[in-house]
Design an enzyme around this catalytic site. Structure first.
Site, PDB file in Angstrom:
ATOM      1  N   ASN A  44      20.112  43.073  56.343  1.00 11.51           N
ATOM      2  CA  ASN A  44      19.029  43.017  57.561  1.00 11.51           C
ATOM      3  C   ASN A  44      19.681  43.386  58.976  1.00 11.51           C
ATOM      4  OD1 ASN A  44      18.205  40.834  59.698  1.00 11.51           O
ATOM      5  ND2 ASN A  44      16.319  41.012  58.358  1.00 11.51           N
ATOM      6  N   HIS A  82      41.228  43.253  35.982  1.00 18.51           N
ATOM      7  CA  HIS A  82      40.948  43.869  37.493  1.00 18.51           C
ATOM      8  C   HIS A  82      42.180  44.973  37.633  1.00 18.51           C
ATOM      9  CE1 HIS A  82      43.135  40.116  38.238  1.00 18.51           C
ATOM     10  NE2 HIS A  82      43.781  40.749  39.239  1.00 18.51           N
ATOM     11  N   CYS A 118      12.483  43.147  54.276  1.00 14.61           N
ATOM     12  CA  CYS A 118      11.831  42.000  54.804  1.00 14.61           C
ATOM     13  C   CYS A 118      10.677  42.236  55.808  1.00 14.61           C
ATOM     14  CB  CYS A 118      12.894  41.140  55.355  1.00 14.61           C
ATOM     15  SG  CYS A 118      14.055  42.159  56.604  1.00 14.61           S
TER      16      CYS A 118
HETATM   17  C1  FMN Z   1      44.343  37.379  33.457  1.00 16.77           C
HETATM   18  C2  FMN Z   1      44.321  37.099  34.632  1.00 16.77           C
HETATM   19  C3  FMN Z   1      45.371  36.876  35.500  1.00 16.77           C
HETATM   20  C4  FMN Z   1      45.309  36.891  36.900  1.00 16.77           C
HETATM   21  N1  FMN Z   1      46.606  36.505  37.453  1.00 16.77           N
HETATM   22  C5  FMN Z   1      46.499  36.112  38.817  1.00 16.77           C
HETATM   23  C6  FMN Z   1      48.042  36.150  39.511  1.00 16.77           C
HETATM   24  O1  FMN Z   1      48.885  35.889  38.861  1.00 16.77           O
HETATM   25  N2  FMN Z   1      47.964  35.815  40.771  1.00 16.77           N
HETATM   26  C7  FMN Z   1      46.813  35.896  41.507  1.00 16.77           C
HETATM   27  O2  FMN Z   1      46.691  35.713  42.474  1.00 16.77           O
HETATM   28  N3  FMN Z   1      45.441  36.035  40.858  1.00 16.77           N
HETATM   29  C8  FMN Z   1      45.452  36.152  39.534  1.00 16.77           C
HETATM   30  N4  FMN Z   1      44.176  36.383  38.834  1.00 16.77           N
HETATM   31  C9  FMN Z   1      42.921  36.354  39.728  1.00 16.77           C
HETATM   32  C10 FMN Z   1      42.726  34.713  40.002  1.00 16.77           C
HETATM   33  O3  FMN Z   1      42.641  34.000  38.675  1.00 16.77           O
HETATM   34  C11 FMN Z   1      41.232  34.688  40.737  1.00 16.77           C
HETATM   35  O4  FMN Z   1      41.445  35.315  42.004  1.00 16.77           O
HETATM   36  C12 FMN Z   1      40.776  33.344  40.715  1.00 16.77           C
HETATM   37  O5  FMN Z   1      39.503  33.519  41.297  1.00 16.77           O
HETATM   38  C13 FMN Z   1      41.639  32.401  41.564  1.00 16.77           C
HETATM   39  O6  FMN Z   1      41.280  31.288  41.489  1.00 16.77           O
HETATM   40  P1  FMN Z   1      41.885  29.857  42.257  1.00 16.77           P
HETATM   41  O7  FMN Z   1      42.914  30.603  43.270  1.00 16.77           O
HETATM   42  O8  FMN Z   1      40.589  29.362  42.936  1.00 16.77           O
HETATM   43  O9  FMN Z   1      42.454  28.996  41.153  1.00 16.77           O
HETATM   44  C14 FMN Z   1      44.401  36.568  37.423  1.00 16.77           C
HETATM   45  C15 FMN Z   1      43.120  36.740  36.892  1.00 16.77           C
HETATM   46  C16 FMN Z   1      43.024  36.924  35.287  1.00 16.77           C
HETATM   47  C17 FMN Z   1      41.781  36.955  34.719  1.00 16.77           C
HETATM   48  C1  FMN Z   2      15.644  38.712  48.094  1.00 14.88           C
HETATM   49  C2  FMN Z   2      16.958  38.818  48.884  1.00 14.88           C
HETATM   50  C3  FMN Z   2      17.456  39.858  49.244  1.00 14.88           C
HETATM   51  C4  FMN Z   2      18.539  39.772  50.050  1.00 14.88           C
HETATM   52  N1  FMN Z   2      19.122  41.051  50.520  1.00 14.88           N
HETATM   53  C5  FMN Z   2      20.227  41.113  51.091  1.00 14.88           C
HETATM   54  C6  FMN Z   2      20.651  42.403  51.698  1.00 14.88           C
HETATM   55  O1  FMN Z   2      20.198  43.658  51.742  1.00 14.88           O
HETATM   56  N2  FMN Z   2      22.259  42.389  52.445  1.00 14.88           N
HETATM   57  C7  FMN Z   2      22.866  41.461  51.989  1.00 14.88           C
HETATM   58  O2  FMN Z   2      24.051  41.434  52.641  1.00 14.88           O
HETATM   59  N3  FMN Z   2      22.605  40.097  51.698  1.00 14.88           N
HETATM   60  C8  FMN Z   2      21.204  40.080  51.315  1.00 14.88           C
HETATM   61  N4  FMN Z   2      20.847  39.022  50.474  1.00 14.88           N
HETATM   62  C9  FMN Z   2      21.779  37.536  50.470  1.00 14.88           C
HETATM   63  C10 FMN Z   2      22.786  38.019  49.349  1.00 14.88           C
HETATM   64  O3  FMN Z   2      22.052  38.199  48.286  1.00 14.88           O
HETATM   65  C11 FMN Z   2      23.709  36.417  49.457  1.00 14.88           C
HETATM   66  O4  FMN Z   2      24.679  36.558  50.491  1.00 14.88           O
HETATM   67  C12 FMN Z   2      24.516  36.650  48.190  1.00 14.88           C
HETATM   68  O5  FMN Z   2      25.331  35.602  48.075  1.00 14.88           O
HETATM   69  C13 FMN Z   2      25.527  37.752  48.159  1.00 14.88           C
HETATM   70  O6  FMN Z   2      26.247  37.835  46.916  1.00 14.88           O
HETATM   71  P1  FMN Z   2      27.298  38.890  46.761  1.00 14.88           P
HETATM   72  O7  FMN Z   2      28.070  39.581  47.954  1.00 14.88           O
HETATM   73  O8  FMN Z   2      28.587  38.104  46.274  1.00 14.88           O
HETATM   74  O9  FMN Z   2      27.096  39.797  45.670  1.00 14.88           O
HETATM   75  C14 FMN Z   2      19.708  38.650  49.992  1.00 14.88           C
HETATM   76  C15 FMN Z   2      19.103  37.626  49.153  1.00 14.88           C
HETATM   77  C16 FMN Z   2      17.919  37.401  48.677  1.00 14.88           C
HETATM   78  C17 FMN Z   2      17.606  36.272  47.985  1.00 14.88           C
END
Ligand code: FMN
Ligand code: FMN
Ligand code: FMN
Lengths: 238, 238, 238
Positions: free
Chosen positions: C163, C106, C196
């Site tokens: 929506n 990232h 929808c």
């Molecule tokens: C290689 C790698 C290193 C990362 N280092 C950090 C870091 O130092 N601090 C941080 O806040 N997130 C870091 N992240 C992002 C977190 O891992 C990510 O937001 C994750 O969902 C956090 O999970 P948790 O807070 O639920 O354990 C890193 C991700 C990757 C892939």
């Molecule tokens: C068929 C279908 C259509 C959807 N369309 C929308 C949309 O247009 N906008 C929206 O915000 N969420 C929509 N949703 C809900 C999102 O897919 C849902 O909140 C999902 O967790 C979003 O994931 P993400 O934001 O992490 O990609 C839809 C869900 C389904 C099943």
């Protein structure tokens, strides 16, 4: 010490684990600084005696990605560590489904712990704590923490660790202040060359700073401190 | 009544389910109070007639951990229950991928439901609702709810249920007030001995309180009420 | 162009991908408007030349449900597209566990990208961004974005699509304002008949509006623009 596996047959009850030792619940989250866990534990075991301090580790799913099998092995052999918890343990009911006899793990861990340390604290977990999210074991322990009780609120220490830009992101400052307002001790990140090659604030404080904070919070003496006290006592007696 | 399985072949359209009955969407979340679902449904079926009320259940993934196969069986045989939804149904498209013919389940359920009751409401789901998170079926229904329409906004009832310390956590109060500001009826938890052994506020209100709120919101008469009305009518006629 | 598979053997480093082209990171989220991705890319490739613009796609897990294999194939053959990222790539370490040599994806993507466009932006992702959640690749890129640097903050464009009732939900307005406050350009949804069947505000702006915003942000000329410039130059020379 080998880590007792948490089988459904042996549910964990805080009341079965009362002793004179101090209880530290030490959690890691998905920051790269999790790679320092073995080092942190080594420092702790050099500083404190297993007769004074016992540690339960709580490894978040994403922090596992920063620990090799060798790290986990080293960590589990640390003399202070008596348990290793992960999210799945919360839901490991003997029959697969909750029954009235099942203890609630996040409640038991909160009762067991004298101090909860989150080191490192990721940006993502910081955000979750502040909005009250609790879909994992650590977050549930924090959601059920005794924030009202000053002593307890003061019983949480966090060591944020993240990329400089994550740290300077518009939401971070306010979220850190919120934690402080609840009584959390925040070990403010330091400036250094980070894992990603960037340089700036966001790196976790040194492990010795975390160790120092743990000793202070728990009000326990280091091994040398104990030694000195014994020596003093002997001098007085002698 | 057996529960029609929701196969991709039979997508659910609110417009195909218009009738004179009242439609209750009843959701459970990951609180231990989910174990009361069978009891809640029994009370509902004693109080209301299947010709007046029909219920769709929406079981969040973590609330499934509190329902045994026997519970699910009992629940599905309740005469008022006509469907059981889970998160996966939202994404069960015939071809595996969304096509323009696919109805959007959370929109259809919102159109179908006269009243949405979340009992129990967990701390985690409370937090998600308030920040607008919607990565599950219940959260999406709530995110697409007609909050502007007073009658609808008023059509949501929640029964929070959590450990006392989760309830007294610094974030909870404000989040509950936010829901009330949107028009949600909050059935404030009661004080009792909780599943974890602690005593304090946080327990879900009794099922009869939930049943009463449902009847009131839907403006429907209980079976006895209907009986009385019939008797009155007969008296007048006779 | 075929999309290089992201194998653990070839970790992505921004410094290995410096060139004179503009770099667009284009993300989709779980809105139904993701079905327009092929059309959006076609418009982009008609308007801009591969010698000027290169695109990395970032497909969130739920947005994959809106793309058929044929769509993905078409998208990957678009001459502007050089990579397709998904959440799993963030954690695909050669040894299975992070080691000090592993780049942080990232962070590398943030360094690589001149502009980040989220089209469509779902209600759920909007909520996550605003609370600083970062448990997915897109969210992590945004959490590590350079919001302080005006030019960069201004380098994020989002096209919400949801929506009508999700759009008019009490939390949406404030969250959109928060993004604007960080410098994000928000392409306000339009009123139309939605997937929808409802009619109202919430539909994603037309793809030509997204294309126009991308060209403007990147400060690049369209193919016709380049042609005109060449013609002008020739006229002057001739
Ligand atoms: C290689 C790698 C290193 C990362 N280092 C950090 C870091 O130092 N601090 C941080 O806040 N997130 C870091 N992240 C992002 C977190 O891992 C990510 O937001 C994750 O969902 C956090 O999970 P948790 O807070 O639920 O354990 C890193 C991700 C990757 C892939
Ligand atoms: C068929 C279908 C259509 C959807 N369309 C929308 C949309 O247009 N906008 C929206 O915000 N969420 C929509 N949703 C809900 C999102 O897919 C849902 O909140 C999902 O967790 C979003 O994931 P993400 O934001 O992490 O990609 C839809 C869900 C389904 C099943
Ligand atoms: C045995 C057990 C009992 C729990 N009881 C509650 C409870 O009563 N209230 C609550 O808010 N959370 C309780 N939790 C925590 C939630 O299950 C957890 O936060 C979960 O992620 C909530 O999921 P949901 O809100 O998405 O359904 C309990 C967890 C376990 C393991």
């Amino acid at each position: 010490m080998t880590i007792p596996s948490v089988t459904p047959e042996t549910p964990f009850l805080a009341s079965n684990h009362q002793d004179s030792k101090k209880h530290l619940l030490l959690a890691t989250t998905g920051s790269v600084a999790t790679i320092k866990l073995p080092q942190l534990l080594t420092h702790l075991s050099q500083k404190f005696s297993p007769s004074t301090l016992t540690i339960h580790l709580l490894i978040s799913p994403s922090s596992k990605k920063f620990l090799s099998p060798a790290d986990l092995d080293e960590v589990s052999r640390n003399p202070l560590v008596s348990r290793l918890w992960s999210d799945a343990d919360e839901w490991a009911f003997p029959s697969g489904v909750y029954t009235r006899e099942c203890p609630v793990l996040h409640i038991e861990l909160r009762k067991w712990a004298d101090v909860l340390v989150v080191a490192p604290l990721s940006a993502n977990t910081l955000s979750s704590i502040v909005v009250g999210r609790c879909d994992g074991l650590l977050l549930s322990v924090l959601r059920a923490w005794d924030w009202g009780e000053k002593e307890r609120g003061g019983g949480v220490v966090v060591a944020p660790a993240m990329n400089t830009l994550m740290w300077t992101h518009p939401v971070t400052g306010g979220q850190v202040e919120t934690l402080k307002g609840w009584g959390v001790e925040v070990l403010t990140p330091v400036s250094k060359v980070l894992a990603c090659g960037d340089e700036g604030v966001g790196g976790m404080v040194g492990v010795e700073v975390v160790v120092e904070a743990i000793g202070r919070k728990l009000g326990i003496l280091s091994v040398e401190g104990e030694k000195e006290k014994e020596d003093e006592a002997e001098t007085v007696e002698g």
